[in-house]
Write an enzyme that holds these catalytic residues in place. Structure first.
Site, mmCIF file in Angstrom:
data_model
loop_
_atom_site.group_PDB
_atom_site.id
_atom_site.type_symbol
_atom_site.label_atom_id
_atom_site.label_comp_id
_atom_site.label_asym_id
_atom_site.label_seq_id
_atom_site.Cartn_x
_atom_site.Cartn_y
_atom_site.Cartn_z
ATOM 1 N N CYS A 193 0.816 -1.201 0.000
ATOM 2 C CA CYS A 193 0.000 0.000 0.000
ATOM 3 C C CYS A 193 0.853 1.254 0.000
ATOM 4 C CB CYS A 193 -0.899 0.028 1.231
ATOM 5 S SG CYS A 193 -1.837 -1.477 1.507
ATOM 6 N N ARG A 232 -3.920 0.723 -2.576
ATOM 7 C CA ARG A 232 -3.695 -0.657 -2.170
ATOM 8 C C ARG A 232 -3.364 -1.553 -3.353
ATOM 9 N NH1 ARG A 232 -7.164 -5.071 -1.245
ATOM 10 N NH2 ARG A 232 -9.040 -3.815 -1.397
ATOM 11 N N ASP A 292 -5.748 -7.742 8.752
ATOM 12 C CA ASP A 292 -4.831 -7.316 9.810
ATOM 13 C C ASP A 292 -4.985 -5.831 10.106
ATOM 14 O OD1 ASP A 292 -3.712 -6.522 7.394
ATOM 15 O OD2 ASP A 292 -1.667 -7.126 7.907
#
Length: 634
Positions: A2, A50, A101
């Site tokens: 990212c 991303r 996450d």
């Protein structure tokens, strides 16, 4: 992977910069080619790009909010132990709407604030916006695998993964001459500084709290190194080998989780071969990638890479390149750099990343092992000086001879003279001066002479001494090899090696994971005596012995080759016009007003002589800077 960016405007002037949040996010497109999203309110803007490396059904897009709409996160990185952290948070009553996450990190921060950082196993840079308190919290991973730049003034606070994003906010681009002075010595600019006066880099292992017109920066991690405890560690050499193998295997396993094609860089050296051996145990269909150099046979290690690939039955791909193939990518690399960075091996990493990306989205690498375990030629030289005897004294006594002989990397005899001259020079210096000299391509006096005479007397030079002192603070008057390795992990590793891998992999949308930089591995390695890592006959000793019964025998007892781009050949042929007619021409230098043309002319004369020494590295540093200056400042 990212790219992240953001702004906190403190007043109406800062709000004018906030309108560029979308453009600043778009500037990070190569870091995150798949998705983009932006959040903007009255005073804050956050942007995220991303690269999709996991199943998109399990991902909540960023910027990501908690259900109360108080906390928002933009995150760049991977948290490898997020499943365990999630379970612990669920036991405390947290519920999750995604399997990412990112959400685990957000909720862990909500629960523990800055203390969450000590629980993270991974690599990252991120920002959490607390809308209720009107604050930013930012952090960078322990070793600087992921970058985080920022700017703070009376009107605003900016941050981003890359300088090109910071620039999009419309900042004043004033060159930091101290940074340029250090760049002319090292060929890169160490954190916390950057090429611009007002833009800084958050140091590895640090976090930052930002409130209205105030910032507070604190460390949360330093390598737990105690020189005396390490040298007197009672662990046996055999037990150290076993523990290192176990820790590395666990680290590799953590980094194999991905729902997209995953492979490993395989150079044929010990480090990448160890990673491949361990990864293949847990991923039978592992794909490995090597780069070969048809015109530079000395640096071509694909024979050894093929041996390792065959032994572990990986699907192996070799990208065999000519010097022309390398040269055709030079402009692409120079164009991507948004700060001067002149490690020429970035070119090979760029091509390896570009070709690997055609087959995989994530790649494991062996980066970090050399800095942790004494893998470089300079480490052998430091070790010889620390343990010096009659041979080292003899080399030093013959210093006038080494200085008189022609020096070049292009022939064995001239290269040996170059090495002996550099070694004998180091013998005469203090521990700190020796480290700095061997980390540099030019000494401080040579670099100072490169500036236009009007700049040499400027007061900015006074800032160089404390910067250098800070960088060298880990080296005592009587150094040990562990002291040198610690300084390498603070200077060379984050500012050169990891910067190179991050930039060149992200330029091609590839995520690179580095098992040697799991903090459990690093902490253990720095608990070991120096002689576990290097002696007179073997570098990376404990690593090599730990895997001696696993890897092909041919990998051992051969010199480290690394890779050097054939700059000298290019400068005398394909790139000669850049030097003589363009970037280093007398007219360009005169119009620019930064450098002394008489000093540059001396470098050019040496470049085209029969005694070039290491001048090609300094010329490359100048070309990289000039290309950057022409694109960004001209």
């Amino acid at each position: 992977m990212c790219g992240i960016t953001g702004i906190f405007a403190f007043n109406l002037v800062g709000k004018f910069n906030k309108i560029q949040t979308m453009n600043a996010t778009l500037a990070l497109q190569k870091r995150g080619p798949d998705y983009q999203d932006v959040y903007v309110d009255e005073w804050v803007g956050l942007g995220h790009r991303r690269l999709s490396i996991i199943d998109t059904t399990s991902v909540a897009h960023q910027p990501m909010w908690d259900e109360s709409k108080r906390y928002c996160i933009v995150f760049n990185g991977e948290i490898f132990n997020y499943q365990e952290l999630r379970q612990a948070l669920e036991q405390k009553g947290h519920s999750f709407f995604s399997h990412s996450d990112t959400e685990v990190l957000l909720r862990l921060y909500m629960e523990e604030k800055e203390h969450c950082l000590n629980k993270l196993n991974g690599f990252f840079s991120f920002c959490v916006y607390d809308k209720a308190d009107q604050t930013f919290f930012l952090a960078r991973d322990r070793y600087g695998i992921k970058p985080l730049l920022y700017l703070f003034d009376e009107h605003k606070f900016l941050f981003a993964s890359e300088m090109k994003s910071i620039v999009e906010y419309g900042i004043e681009k004033n060159i930091d001459y101290n940074s340029l002075y250090i760049y002319l010595q090292l060929n890169y600019i160490p954190a916390p500084d950057s090429i611009f006066q007002d833009v800084k880099k958050l140091m590895p292992g640090h976090y930052m709290k930002v409130s209205h017109q105030h910032i507070d920066i604190q460390p949360y991690y330093t390598i737990p190194y105690d020189a005396s405890a390490a040298e007197n560690n009672p662990i046996t050499y055999q037990d150290a080998q076993k523990k290192l193998r176990d820790l590395l295997e666990a680290s590799v396993q953590r980094r194999l989780v991905a729902d997209v094609p995953l492979g490993a860089f395989l150079s044929g050296g010990i480090d990448s071969s160890v990673v491949t051996a361990l990864a293949s145990k847990h991923k039978p269909d592992l794909h490995t990638f090597s780069i070969g150099f048809r015109d530079e046979k000395f640096f071509d290690e694909t024979e050894y890479a093929r041996l390792v690939a065959k032994q572990f039955n990986t699907e192996h791909t070799v990208f065999s390149l000519t010097n022309h193939d390398l040269y055709t990518h030079v402009h692409s690399v120079l164009d991507y750099l948004d700060e001067p960075f002149a490690d020429s091996s970035a070119l090979a990493v760029y091509i390896l990343s570009k070709e690997t990306r055609k087959h995989a989205t994530v790649a494991l690498s062996g980066d970090g092992a050399d800095e942790l375990l004494a893998g470089y030629n300079k480490h052998a030289a430091f070790h010889r000086i620390i343990q010096k005897g009659w041979k080292e004294e003899a080399v030093s006594a013959l210093d006038p001879l080494w200085r008189a002989l022609p020096k070049s990397r292009n022939s064995p005899i001239a290269n040996k003279a170059r090495q002996f001259a550099r070694f004998s020079e180091g013998m005469r210096l203090s521990a700190k001066d020796r480290y700095w000299r061997w980390a540099s391509f030019a000494d401080k006096d040579e670099a100072l002479k490169m500036f236009h005479p009007d700049l040499r007397t400027s007061k900015w030079l006074n800032d160089f001494v404390p910067r250098r002192k800070s960088i060298l603070s880990s080296i005592p008057d009587k150094e040990s090899i562990n002291d040198i390795l610690l300084t390498d992990t603070q200077l060379v590793l984050p500012n050169d090696m990891l910067t190179k891998v991050d930039m060149m992999s992200m330029a091609n949308g590839l995520e690179v994971r580095v098992p040697f930089l799991d903090y459990e591995v690093v902490n253990f390695i720095f608990s070991l005596p120096g002689d576990f890592k290097i002696n007179r006959s073997l570098r990376k000793r404990v690593l090599q012995d730990a895997f001696r019964d696993v890897l092909p025998e041919k990998l051992y007892n051969r010199p480290k080759k690394g890779f050097e781009v054939p700059l000298l050949k290019w400068f005398r042929n394909e790139m000669k016009s850049l030097i003589t007619e363009d970037l280093l021409s007398e007219k360009f230098i005169h119009d620019q007003g930064l450098f002394s043309y008489s000093e540059i002319e001396k470098l050019k004369q040496q470049l085209f002589s029969s005694n070039p020494g290491d001048v090609h590295a300094r010329i490359w540093g100048l070309i990289v800077f000039q290309w950057w200056w022409k694109k960004n400042m001209g």
